[in-house]
Design an enzyme around this catalytic site. Structure first.
Site, PDB file in Angstrom:
ATOM      1  N   ARG A  46     -32.294  16.381 -10.250  1.00  0.00           N
ATOM      2  CA  ARG A  46     -30.996  16.262 -10.916  1.00  0.00           C
ATOM      3  C   ARG A  46     -30.541  17.723 -10.935  1.00  0.00           C
ATOM      4  O   ARG A  46     -31.056  18.700 -11.252  1.00  0.00           O
ATOM      5  CB  ARG A  46     -30.804  15.909 -12.201  1.00  0.00           C
ATOM      6  CG  ARG A  46     -29.413  15.880 -12.923  1.00  0.00           C
ATOM      7  CD  ARG A  46     -29.303  17.147 -13.816  1.00  0.00           C
ATOM      8  NE  ARG A  46     -27.992  17.106 -14.674  1.00  0.00           N
ATOM      9  CZ  ARG A  46     -27.661  18.046 -15.200  1.00  0.00           C
ATOM     10  NH1 ARG A  46     -28.271  19.353 -15.130  1.00  0.00           N
ATOM     11  NH2 ARG A  46     -26.438  17.967 -15.672  1.00  0.00           N
ATOM     12  N   THR A  74     -25.831  26.512 -20.861  1.00  0.00           N
ATOM     13  CA  THR A  74     -26.006  27.557 -19.927  1.00  0.00           C
ATOM     14  C   THR A  74     -25.759  28.818 -20.377  1.00  0.00           C
ATOM     15  O   THR A  74     -24.816  29.056 -21.021  1.00  0.00           O
ATOM     16  CB  THR A  74     -24.845  27.009 -18.694  1.00  0.00           C
ATOM     17  OG1 THR A  74     -25.130  25.694 -18.492  1.00  0.00           O
ATOM     18  CG2 THR A  74     -25.246  28.025 -17.373  1.00  0.00           C
ATOM     19  N   SER A  93     -32.818  25.981 -23.179  1.00  0.00           N
ATOM     20  CA  SER A  93     -32.000  25.275 -22.032  1.00  0.00           C
ATOM     21  C   SER A  93     -31.907  26.323 -20.758  1.00  0.00           C
ATOM     22  O   SER A  93     -31.008  26.138 -20.041  1.00  0.00           O
ATOM     23  CB  SER A  93     -30.767  24.931 -22.523  1.00  0.00           C
ATOM     24  OG  SER A  93     -30.092  26.080 -23.314  1.00  0.00           O
ATOM     25  N   THR A 140     -20.049  25.693 -19.558  1.00  0.00           N
ATOM     26  CA  THR A 140     -21.339  25.388 -20.080  1.00  0.00           C
ATOM     27  C   THR A 140     -21.149  23.997 -20.771  1.00  0.00           C
ATOM     28  O   THR A 140     -19.964  23.719 -20.918  1.00  0.00           O
ATOM     29  CB  THR A 140     -21.602  26.479 -21.136  1.00  0.00           C
ATOM     30  OG1 THR A 140     -23.184  25.874 -21.657  1.00  0.00           O
ATOM     31  CG2 THR A 140     -20.786  26.567 -22.504  1.00  0.00           C
ATOM     32  N   GLY A 141     -22.249  23.303 -20.897  1.00  0.00           N
ATOM     33  CA  GLY A 141     -22.082  21.851 -21.442  1.00  0.00           C
ATOM     34  C   GLY A 141     -22.368  20.687 -20.477  1.00  0.00           C
ATOM     35  O   GLY A 141     -23.379  21.345 -19.690  1.00  0.00           O
ATOM     36  N   THR A 191     -29.440  27.978 -15.969  1.00  0.00           N
ATOM     37  CA  THR A 191     -29.784  26.915 -16.927  1.00  0.00           C
ATOM     38  C   THR A 191     -31.003  26.024 -16.562  1.00  0.00           C
ATOM     39  O   THR A 191     -31.324  26.124 -15.113  1.00  0.00           O
ATOM     40  CB  THR A 191     -28.577  25.973 -17.205  1.00  0.00           C
ATOM     41  OG1 THR A 191     -29.003  25.005 -18.049  1.00  0.00           O
ATOM     42  CG2 THR A 191     -28.283  25.176 -15.787  1.00  0.00           C
TER      43      THR A 191
HETATM   44  N1  GLY Z   1     -24.208  22.786 -17.463  1.00  0.00           N
HETATM   45  C1  GLY Z   1     -25.358  22.884 -17.146  1.00  0.00           C
HETATM   46  C2  GLY Z   1     -26.159  21.543 -16.694  1.00  0.00           C
HETATM   47  O1  GLY Z   1     -25.544  20.484 -17.129  1.00  0.00           O
HETATM   48  O2  GLY Z   1     -27.112  21.421 -16.123  1.00  0.00           O
END
Ligand code: GLY
Length: 254
Positions: free
Chosen positions: A148, A121, A19, A171-172, A138
């Site tokens: 995106r 992240t 990730s 993060t998330g 990330t």
């Molecule tokens: N938290 C990282 C993302 O959604 O890109």
């Protein structure tokens, strides 16, 4: 700053982490697009890159944006051109394993239409005698639409630092973090006098109250208050942060 950068780079270069950085899972077209940012709390200087292709470490490019330009955020081709100008060489971010996973998703997607959700992240907060620095990086949601951008390069969403209050990093699922300006809320709660732990928990509780479906998605935030106190909270499960102080590492759980 160098310690914070080294911490983030270690994860960006680890091809087993799917990730972040090299080995990060690609978008629907099979391309890896990286988001990364910095903020320092004394002068509120910040720099970030979004949808950056073919360049590592993304966090180092974000640092250059902060240090060498009057801007805060560069995206896509502009970010890549800037990185090349600064001496970063293009490199392959896909690995055999990430290509295999993408092909498998392509095959399954035809039958299920499912999109990716699980990801993390890397976020690092540095604190020294009341000064705060925060950085994160990330590859974003796996199988995201090309272009995106998540929360990580957005100041106030994925990260925030102000020496008068403290720093936070999230993060998330980026869409939820963006919707709630999560790190900005946490830092403002610490400014009003909340402990780092209460600030993190308060913002997560608010998200769940305001939008109960948030409990179905993963969002975690960690914070360091201006006096060095730490906190962490998550919408679900147990989230661990690690504190390194005088060479000792301790775990802090949500
Ligand atoms: N938290 C990282 C993302 O959604 O890109």
């Amino acid at each position: 700053m160098d310690s914070v950068e080294r911490g983030v780079i270690a994860v960006e270069m680890n091809r087993r982490v799917h990730s972040v950085g090299r080995g990060g899972l690609p978008n629907t077209s099979g391309q890896v697009e990286l988001d990364a940012a910095w903020m320092e709390g004394s002068q509120l200087r910040a720099g970030g890159v979004a949808a950056l292709r073919d360049i590592l470490p993304a966090v180092s490019v974000a640092r250059k944006v902060m240090e060498k330009t009057p801007h805060v955020l560069l995206v896509g081709e502009g970010a890549e051109g800037f990185a090349r100008q600064q001496g970063f060489r293009p490199q392959r971010l896909l690995t055999k394993e990430s290509i295999r996973l993408w092909r498998e998703w392509k095959r399954n997607q035809a039958s299920s239409g499912a999109s990716g959700s699980g990801h993390d992240t890397v976020g690092v907060i540095g604190w020294h005698k009341g000064h705060t620095i925060v950085a994160c990086s990330t590859s974003g949601l796996p199988w995201k639409l090309p272009g995106r951008v998540g929360d990580s390069p957005i100041i106030g969403a994925g990260l925030y630092a102000d020496d008068q209050a403290g720093a936070a990093v999230a993060t998330g699922i980026g869409e939820e973090i963006l919707r709630f300006s999560v790190t900005s809320r946490v830092v403002e709660a610490m400014r009003r006098g909340a402990s780092a732990q209460n600030a993190c928990e308060g913002v997560i509780r608010f998200m769940i109250r305001r939008k109960p479906e948030t409990t179905k998605t993963m969002v975690a935030v960690l914070a360091v208050r201006k006096d060095g106190q730490c906190g962490v909270a998550a919408t679900r499960g147990v989230f661990s942060a690690y504190i390194r102080k005088d060479k000792r590492i301790t775990e802090l759980r949500s």
